[in-house]
Each structure stands twice: as C-alpha cells, then as structure tokens.
Design an enzyme around this catalytic site. Sequence first.
Site, PDB file in Angstrom:
ATOM      1  N   ASP A   1       0.872  -1.180   0.000  1.00 53.76           N
ATOM      2  CA  ASP A   1       0.000   0.000   0.000  1.00 53.76           C
ATOM      3  C   ASP A   1       0.912   1.234   0.000  1.00 53.76           C
ATOM      4  O   ASP A   1       0.887   2.047   0.920  1.00 53.76           O
ATOM      5  CB  ASP A   1      -0.914  -0.021   1.225  1.00 53.76           C
ATOM      6  CG  ASP A   1      -2.003   1.044   1.147  1.00 53.76           C
ATOM      7  OD1 ASP A   1      -2.201   1.641   0.068  1.00 53.76           O
ATOM      8  OD2 ASP A   1      -2.678   1.296   2.175  1.00 53.76           O
TER       9      ASP A   1
HETATM   10  N1  ATP Z   1       4.462   4.309  13.797  1.00 53.53           N
HETATM   11  C1  ATP Z   1       3.964   5.473  13.368  1.00 53.53           C
HETATM   12  N2  ATP Z   1       4.703   6.606  13.463  1.00 53.53           N
HETATM   13  C2  ATP Z   1       4.222   7.796  13.087  1.00 53.53           C
HETATM   14  N3  ATP Z   1       2.967   7.994  12.597  1.00 53.53           N
HETATM   15  C3  ATP Z   1       2.186   6.913  12.469  1.00 53.53           C
HETATM   16  C4  ATP Z   1       2.633   5.604  12.839  1.00 53.53           C
HETATM   17  N4  ATP Z   1       1.615   4.740  12.607  1.00 53.53           N
HETATM   18  C5  ATP Z   1       0.601   5.462  12.114  1.00 53.53           C
HETATM   19  N5  ATP Z   1       0.919   6.774  12.028  1.00 53.53           N
HETATM   20  C6  ATP Z   1       0.064   7.873  11.530  1.00 53.53           C
HETATM   21  O1  ATP Z   1      -1.289   7.432  11.485  1.00 53.53           O
HETATM   22  C7  ATP Z   1      -1.756   7.386  10.120  1.00 53.53           C
HETATM   23  C8  ATP Z   1      -2.650   6.168   9.966  1.00 53.53           C
HETATM   24  O2  ATP Z   1      -1.918   5.000  10.258  1.00 53.53           O
HETATM   25  P1  ATP Z   1      -2.017   3.726   9.310  1.00 53.53           P
HETATM   26  O3  ATP Z   1      -1.711   4.125   7.926  1.00 53.53           O
HETATM   27  O4  ATP Z   1      -1.214   2.631   9.903  1.00 53.53           O
HETATM   28  O5  ATP Z   1      -3.557   3.422   9.508  1.00 53.53           O
HETATM   29  P2  ATP Z   1      -4.683   2.920   8.577  1.00 53.53           P
HETATM   30  O6  ATP Z   1      -5.947   3.259   9.253  1.00 53.53           O
HETATM   31  O7  ATP Z   1      -4.419   1.493   8.283  1.00 53.53           O
HETATM   32  O8  ATP Z   1      -4.544   3.756   7.287  1.00 53.53           O
HETATM   33  P3  ATP Z   1      -4.977   3.492   5.798  1.00 53.53           P
HETATM   34  O9  ATP Z   1      -6.121   4.368   5.534  1.00 53.53           O
HETATM   35  O10 ATP Z   1      -3.761   3.914   5.032  1.00 53.53           O
HETATM   36  O11 ATP Z   1      -5.280   2.022   5.669  1.00 53.53           O
HETATM   37  C9  ATP Z   1      -0.512   7.364   9.262  1.00 53.53           C
HETATM   38  O12 ATP Z   1      -0.707   7.863   7.964  1.00 53.53           O
HETATM   39  C10 ATP Z   1       0.431   8.225  10.108  1.00 53.53           C
HETATM   40  O13 ATP Z   1       0.182   9.597   9.904  1.00 53.53           O
HETATM   41 MG    MG Z   2      -2.096   4.332   6.043  1.00 53.52          MG
END
Ligand code: ATP
Ligand code: MG
Length: 262
Positions: free
Chosen positions: A180
């Site tokens: 992704d």
């Molecule tokens: N380890 C990390 N360090 C810094 N920021 C983080 C971290 N994990 C998540 N974030 C922040 O939170 C946001 C969402 O996290 P992540 O992409 O893992 O979640 P998601 O809900 O699976 O997103 P997506 O819509 O991409 O599936 C990231 O784009 C980032 O800004």
């Molecule tokens: Mg994400």
Amino acid sequence: MFILSDKIKNLIGNESFSYDDVGMSDSTVIIFIDKVLKIQTVSEESEHEYEVMKWLQDKLPVPGILAYEKTDDKNYLLMTKVPGEMSCADQYMRNPEQLVNLLAEGLKMLWKVDISNCTYMHRLDEKLQMAKYNVQNNLVDMDNVELETFGENGFQSPEHLLKWLITNRPEEELVFSHGDFCLPNVFLSGKKISGYIDLGRAGIADRWQDIALCYRSLLHNFEGKYCDKKYQGFRADILFEKLDIVPDWDKIRYYILLDELF
Ligand SMILES: Nc1ncnc2c1ncn2[C@@H]1O[C@H](COP(=O)(O)OP(=O)(O)OP(=O)(O)O)[C@@H](O)[C@H]1O
Ligand SMILES: [Mg+2]
C-alpha cells in the site's frame, strides 16, 4: 469500544495524545509523544501487519514493536513513532523533484530486501483470491474508487472487474512489496526514508504493485484530492527516470484496478 490492558497502559503512562485523522480504514490510531497505538478489528491483514513488522525489524526502517495484544475481536499494536513526517507533508510536496527522488529510493530499498526466506505471499495467486472474497462478501468500498473505474466507460460491477483481472493477469516480477505504497504510509526525515508504516499488505509481490500505487498516490496528492491544496510540478517521467525503468502502463493500470477491490 476498546479496553487497554495494564501492560499497554503502563507503557503509555500519562503521555498526551491525539487521534489520527489521516488513515481511511476503520482502525483507530492514537499518536502519543514517541509511540503510536493502532487498534484494529482482528483480520488476516491486521495480524499480518504485526508479523511482517517483526520480520522487517532488522531489514528496513519500520516502527519498533513495544507491545502486541489480541482479544476476541481487536488487536492492539503499540509501536514506536517514526521520526520525520509523512511524504505528503507540505515541505515535501513543495519540492516534487526531491520528493519523487526519495520515494524512488524508498521503492528501491524495498526491492533490495532478500526474499529468499520470506514467507509472506501477496502474489496475484493470493491477491486475486482475497479480491474474490471481498467481491463475494460485498466488502468493496465503492465510495473510495477512481471515478473512471465503474460506470459508463468503466466496469459494470466489482464482479466484472474481478473477471477482467483474472483473465488479464500479467507475468509477475517478484520483489518485496509494501503493498500500500501511498504517500501517508512512507515517512521522510530530511533527505531520507525514516519509516514505512501500515504494513498489513506487505510481502512478496510484483514490483509494479508498489510502483502503480506510488504513481496513483502522487497524482492524487498533487491534484489536491485529500487536502484541497493543489501542487504543481509532478510529472510521471520524473518517477520513471529516478527508478531508471521504462513505465509499463498496462501493469500500472492493472494494479490500480486490482486495488479497487481492497
Ligand atoms: N508508527 C507510526 N509513526 C508515526 N505515525 C504513524 C505511525 N503509525 C501510524 N501513524 C500515523 O497514522 C496514520 C494512519 O496509520 P495507518 O496508515 O497505519 O492506519 P490505517 O488506518 O491502516 O490507514 P490506511 O487508511 O492507510 O489504511 C498514518 O498515515 C500516520 O500519519
Ligand atoms: Mg495508512
């Protein structure tokens, strides 16, 4: 609703926090000073995110794992906060040449990971099976697709798209893939990649899976799809020049279409 275990509560202490509003999945992401807690409904993808993050610890810049817990329906991943900023941050978007250069470096770093002992498979064999499951169980998010995918000049339905993807399956060039590779999932600090996050789809896949989503994400972020701010200066040529690769537009289209079913 979620209830934190004593172990996670102790690790977090009294750190101030905010909720992330970038992610689009149904996960809850809580950002602390130097830690991030990601709470997801249990699924193959959410469990895989933890497994693959563990596997990548000594291979790529990914968050360190502080705790991982699973209840009947949720899993809790407490990880270190990656330094720097998302690659869609204003300071990077204002320098397209530098941004694309760094993202190309980010792709090349993934391709250098030795996959000979990697057991995480996201090849078309697996992806098309998963896509079929999503289609059959009505899990395709039709509010979050490219305008041209379905409708008058596009596919009639997710079923038709799936059929097309199965019939038009390309040859794969297998590498380690993020799965992704969009701008909010790649962090930059200064002039380097500081971390890859959101690893639920990472594993062995075709090189063009990540190139396609990187390309789509660059287009969307530059045209202001997510924040109403348009930026100038992104040309697809820059990406392919930096990657030193001739664009395979059929494959790029194929992997963007495949992603519609996830
Ligand atoms: N380890 C990390 N360090 C810094 N920021 C983080 C971290 N994990 C998540 N974030 C922040 O939170 C946001 C969402 O996290 P992540 O992409 O893992 O979640 P998601 O809900 O699976 O997103 P997506 O819509 O991409 O599936 C990231 O784009 C980032 O800004
Ligand atoms: Mg994400």
